[in-house]
Scaffold this motif. Structure first.
Motif, PDB file in Angstrom:
ATOM      1  N   LEU A 161       0.829  -1.199   0.000  1.00  0.00           N
ATOM      2  CA  LEU A 161       0.000   0.000   0.000  1.00  0.00           C
ATOM      3  C   LEU A 161       0.868   1.254   0.000  1.00  0.00           C
ATOM      4  O   LEU A 161       0.621   2.206  -0.745  1.00  0.00           O
ATOM      5  N   ALA A 162       1.915   1.240   0.824  1.00  0.00           N
ATOM      6  CA  ALA A 162       2.776   2.413   0.934  1.00  0.00           C
ATOM      7  C   ALA A 162       3.516   2.682  -0.370  1.00  0.00           C
ATOM      8  O   ALA A 162       3.519   3.810  -0.879  1.00  0.00           O
ATOM      9  N   VAL A 163       4.138   1.637  -0.927  1.00  0.00           N
ATOM     10  CA  VAL A 163       4.942   1.821  -2.136  1.00  0.00           C
ATOM     11  C   VAL A 163       4.065   2.236  -3.317  1.00  0.00           C
ATOM     12  O   VAL A 163       4.335   3.233  -4.005  1.00  0.00           O
ATOM     13  N   LEU A 164       3.005   1.460  -3.567  1.00  0.00           N
ATOM     14  CA  LEU A 164       2.178   1.714  -4.745  1.00  0.00           C
ATOM     15  C   LEU A 164       1.408   3.012  -4.653  1.00  0.00           C
ATOM     16  O   LEU A 164       1.392   3.818  -5.583  1.00  0.00           O
ATOM     17  N   HIS A 165       0.771   3.239  -3.538  1.00  0.00           N
ATOM     18  CA  HIS A 165      -0.204   4.322  -3.515  1.00  0.00           C
ATOM     19  C   HIS A 165       0.397   5.678  -3.171  1.00  0.00           C
ATOM     20  O   HIS A 165      -0.208   6.704  -3.469  1.00  0.00           O
ATOM     21  N   ILE A 166       1.579   5.698  -2.566  1.00  0.00           N
ATOM     22  CA  ILE A 166       2.285   6.971  -2.476  1.00  0.00           C
ATOM     23  C   ILE A 166       2.727   7.398  -3.874  1.00  0.00           C
ATOM     24  O   ILE A 166       2.603   8.567  -4.273  1.00  0.00           O
ATOM     25  N   ALA A 167       3.218   6.406  -4.646  1.00  0.00           N
ATOM     26  CA  ALA A 167       3.617   6.693  -6.033  1.00  0.00           C
ATOM     27  C   ALA A 167       2.416   7.139  -6.866  1.00  0.00           C
ATOM     28  O   ALA A 167       2.505   8.093  -7.653  1.00  0.00           O
ATOM     29  N   ILE A 168       1.281   6.450  -6.693  1.00  0.00           N
ATOM     30  CA  ILE A 168       0.077   6.814  -7.442  1.00  0.00           C
ATOM     31  C   ILE A 168      -0.407   8.203  -7.042  1.00  0.00           C
ATOM     32  O   ILE A 168      -0.800   9.018  -7.891  1.00  0.00           O
ATOM     33  N   LEU A 169      -0.360   8.490  -5.748  1.00  0.00           N
ATOM     34  CA  LEU A 169      -0.821   9.789  -5.260  1.00  0.00           C
ATOM     35  C   LEU A 169       0.027  10.916  -5.840  1.00  0.00           C
ATOM     36  O   LEU A 169      -0.499  11.898  -6.395  1.00  0.00           O
ATOM     37  N   LEU A 170       1.339  10.778  -5.770  1.00  0.00           N
ATOM     38  CA  LEU A 170       2.225  11.810  -6.297  1.00  0.00           C
ATOM     39  C   LEU A 170       2.088  11.924  -7.814  1.00  0.00           C
ATOM     40  O   LEU A 170       2.078  13.026  -8.369  1.00  0.00           O
ATOM     41  N   GLY A 171       1.979  10.754  -8.471  1.00  0.00           N
ATOM     42  CA  GLY A 171       1.814  10.765  -9.919  1.00  0.00           C
ATOM     43  C   GLY A 171       0.519  11.423 -10.349  1.00  0.00           C
ATOM     44  O   GLY A 171       0.484  12.185 -11.323  1.00  0.00           O
ATOM     45  N   ALA A 172      -0.553  11.149  -9.595  1.00  0.00           N
ATOM     46  CA  ALA A 172      -1.852  11.734  -9.929  1.00  0.00           C
ATOM     47  C   ALA A 172      -1.825  13.250  -9.782  1.00  0.00           C
ATOM     48  O   ALA A 172      -2.377  13.978 -10.614  1.00  0.00           O
ATOM     49  N   PHE A 173      -1.171  13.741  -8.716  1.00  0.00           N
ATOM     50  CA  PHE A 173      -1.075  15.187  -8.535  1.00  0.00           C
ATOM     51  C   PHE A 173      -0.317  15.824  -9.698  1.00  0.00           C
ATOM     52  O   PHE A 173      -0.723  16.866 -10.229  1.00  0.00           O
ATOM     53  N   ALA A 174       0.788  15.191 -10.081  1.00  0.00           N
ATOM     54  CA  ALA A 174       1.606  15.735 -11.169  1.00  0.00           C
ATOM     55  C   ALA A 174       0.839  15.732 -12.491  1.00  0.00           C
ATOM     56  O   ALA A 174       0.893  16.694 -13.261  1.00  0.00           O
ATOM     57  N   ILE A 175       0.105  14.640 -12.742  1.00  0.00           N
ATOM     58  CA  ILE A 175      -0.652  14.527 -13.996  1.00  0.00           C
ATOM     59  C   ILE A 175      -1.766  15.566 -14.046  1.00  0.00           C
ATOM     60  O   ILE A 175      -2.010  16.196 -15.080  1.00  0.00           O
ATOM     61  N   GLN A 176      -2.441  15.742 -12.922  1.00  0.00           N
ATOM     62  CA  GLN A 176      -3.522  16.735 -12.898  1.00  0.00           C
ATOM     63  C   GLN A 176      -2.970  18.142 -13.102  1.00  0.00           C
ATOM     64  O   GLN A 176      -3.558  18.957 -13.828  1.00  0.00           O
ATOM     65  N   ALA A 177      -1.820  18.422 -12.517  1.00  0.00           N
ATOM     66  CA  ALA A 177      -1.210  19.741 -12.672  1.00  0.00           C
ATOM     67  C   ALA A 177      -0.765  19.984 -14.113  1.00  0.00           C
ATOM     68  O   ALA A 177      -0.764  21.125 -14.590  1.00  0.00           O
ATOM     69  N   ALA A 178      -0.428  18.895 -14.820  1.00  0.00           N
ATOM     70  CA  ALA A 178       0.033  19.025 -16.213  1.00  0.00           C
ATOM     71  C   ALA A 178      -1.113  19.053 -17.209  1.00  0.00           C
ATOM     72  O   ALA A 178      -0.880  19.110 -18.420  1.00  0.00           O
ATOM     73  N   GLY A 179      -2.360  18.988 -16.720  1.00  0.00           N
ATOM     74  CA  GLY A 179      -3.504  19.020 -17.621  1.00  0.00           C
ATOM     75  C   GLY A 179      -3.983  17.654 -18.074  1.00  0.00           C
ATOM     76  O   GLY A 179      -4.754  17.552 -19.020  1.00  0.00           O
ATOM     77  N   GLN A 180      -3.515  16.603 -17.403  1.00  0.00           N
ATOM     78  CA  GLN A 180      -3.942  15.231 -17.647  1.00  0.00           C
ATOM     79  C   GLN A 180      -3.709  14.780 -19.101  1.00  0.00           C
ATOM     80  O   GLN A 180      -4.645  14.297 -19.765  1.00  0.00           O
ATOM     81  N   PRO A 181      -2.493  14.898 -19.609  1.00  0.00           N
ATOM     82  CA  PRO A 181      -2.224  14.376 -20.961  1.00  0.00           C
ATOM     83  C   PRO A 181      -2.340  12.859 -20.979  1.00  0.00           C
ATOM     84  O   PRO A 181      -2.007  12.180 -20.007  1.00  0.00           O
ATOM     85  N   LEU A 182      -2.812  12.333 -22.099  1.00  0.00           N
ATOM     86  CA  LEU A 182      -3.039  10.891 -22.222  1.00  0.00           C
ATOM     87  C   LEU A 182      -1.770  10.092 -21.960  1.00  0.00           C
ATOM     88  O   LEU A 182      -1.809   9.054 -21.295  1.00  0.00           O
ATOM     89  N   ALA A 183      -0.640  10.568 -22.464  1.00  0.00           N
ATOM     90  CA  ALA A 183       0.611   9.824 -22.311  1.00  0.00           C
ATOM     91  C   ALA A 183       0.959   9.603 -20.842  1.00  0.00           C
ATOM     92  O   ALA A 183       1.388   8.510 -20.442  1.00  0.00           O
ATOM     93  N   LEU A 184       0.759  10.626 -20.017  1.00  0.00           N
ATOM     94  CA  LEU A 184       1.084  10.490 -18.599  1.00  0.00           C
ATOM     95  C   LEU A 184       0.096   9.578 -17.889  1.00  0.00           C
ATOM     96  O   LEU A 184       0.468   8.856 -16.956  1.00  0.00           O
ATOM     97  N   LEU A 185      -1.165   9.596 -18.295  1.00  0.00           N
ATOM     98  CA  LEU A 185      -2.138   8.677 -17.717  1.00  0.00           C
ATOM     99  C   LEU A 185      -1.751   7.230 -18.024  1.00  0.00           C
ATOM    100  O   LEU A 185      -1.851   6.352 -17.164  1.00  0.00           O
ATOM    101  N   VAL A 186      -1.308   6.975 -19.245  1.00  0.00           N
ATOM    102  CA  VAL A 186      -0.867   5.639 -19.632  1.00  0.00           C
ATOM    103  C   VAL A 186       0.360   5.228 -18.819  1.00  0.00           C
ATOM    104  O   VAL A 186       0.454   4.088 -18.346  1.00  0.00           O
ATOM    105  N   VAL A 187       1.283   6.159 -18.646  1.00  0.00           N
ATOM    106  CA  VAL A 187       2.475   5.876 -17.842  1.00  0.00           C
ATOM    107  C   VAL A 187       2.086   5.505 -16.409  1.00  0.00           C
ATOM    108  O   VAL A 187       2.660   4.588 -15.811  1.00  0.00           O
ATOM    109  N   LEU A 188       1.104   6.203 -15.855  1.00  0.00           N
ATOM    110  CA  LEU A 188       0.641   5.914 -14.497  1.00  0.00           C
ATOM    111  C   LEU A 188       0.097   4.492 -14.397  1.00  0.00           C
ATOM    112  O   LEU A 188       0.448   3.738 -13.472  1.00  0.00           O
TER     113      LEU A 188
END
Length: 221
Positions: A161-188
């Motif tokens: 839970l710690a490894v995966l979802h801290i990464a997902i949480l940080l990644g989601a914040f970054a993707i949302q700040a970048a305007g949610q481009p498809l490429a970054l969603l796929v990377v996530l």
């Protein structure tokens, strides 16, 4: 009572393949159904609840080798404690996640319930089946429940839970700040699947290495 045992050298391809296939649905949702980062966050948060439910089953199925699920009285005390502790962890995690990613539309845990309909719901079913395959194929079928304790099973979900979802949480914040481009969603999605698979394989291989080798049958003269 004689326990059913799968072949000792059976690889992890069955549960691993189910894990990859189940995580392919979020990838399809991102590519073809216009899922956004909030949809993925809701799905992966709900997967935490599925993992917690299977953790309860793992605790209940701990068997020290007597052929029966021993320690019933202890389990009746341990399981409610785990439900409370893990439930609070998921609740706080969910409030933070959806409060930040809710985009002003919804807030709190109600976000997950609203979003988990349609294709998102089917993706959650697929993830639930994948965890179920691992439970029956590896934990019970490989008799992993005989090489563990209730305390170990209580701790089991948290590292993942710690490894995966801290990464997902940080990644989601970054993707949302970048305007949610498809490429970054796929990377996530692909990144989550890769890390999930790696943790899955490492966990089960580690458990099997600790198990003493089974004695080979001696042929009769």
């Amino acid at each position: 009572m004689k326990a059913y045992r799968l072949p000792a050298k059976d690889p992890l391809w069955v549960s691993g393949a189910c894990l990859v296939l189940a995580n392919a649905l979020p990838l399809a949702g991102t590519l073809f159904w216009e899922w956004r980062v909030l949809d993925l966050a809701a799905l992966y948060w709900a997967e935490n609840l599925v993992i917690g439910a299977y953790a309860i089953l793992r605790i209940a199925a701990v068997d020290p080798g007597t052929g029966q699920f021993a320690g019933t009285a202890a389990k009746l005390a341990v399981i409610p404690f785990f439900v409370l502790h893990y439930g609070m962890f998921c609740l706080v995690h969910g409030f933070i996640l959806f409060a930040v990613l809710g985009e002003g539309r919804l807030s709190g845990i109600a976000t997950a319930g609203t979003l988990l309909g349609g294709n998102l719901g089917w993706a959650l079913v697929a993830l639930t089946v994948s965890h179920g395959v691992s439970f029956f194929w590896n934990y019970l079928g490989k008799n992993e429940n005989r090489d563990t304790t209730m305390a170990k099973q209580m701790r089991e979900p948290y590292p993942r839970l710690a490894v995966l979802h801290i990464a997902i949480l940080l990644g989601a914040f970054a993707i949302q700040a970048a305007g949610q481009p498809l490429a970054l969603l796929v990377v996530l999605v692909v990144g989550k699947t890769a890390v999930d698979l790696k943790l899955h394989v490492q966990s089960h291989r580690k458990k099997r290495k600790k198990r003493p080798p089974e004695p080979r049958p001696v042929p009769e003269p």
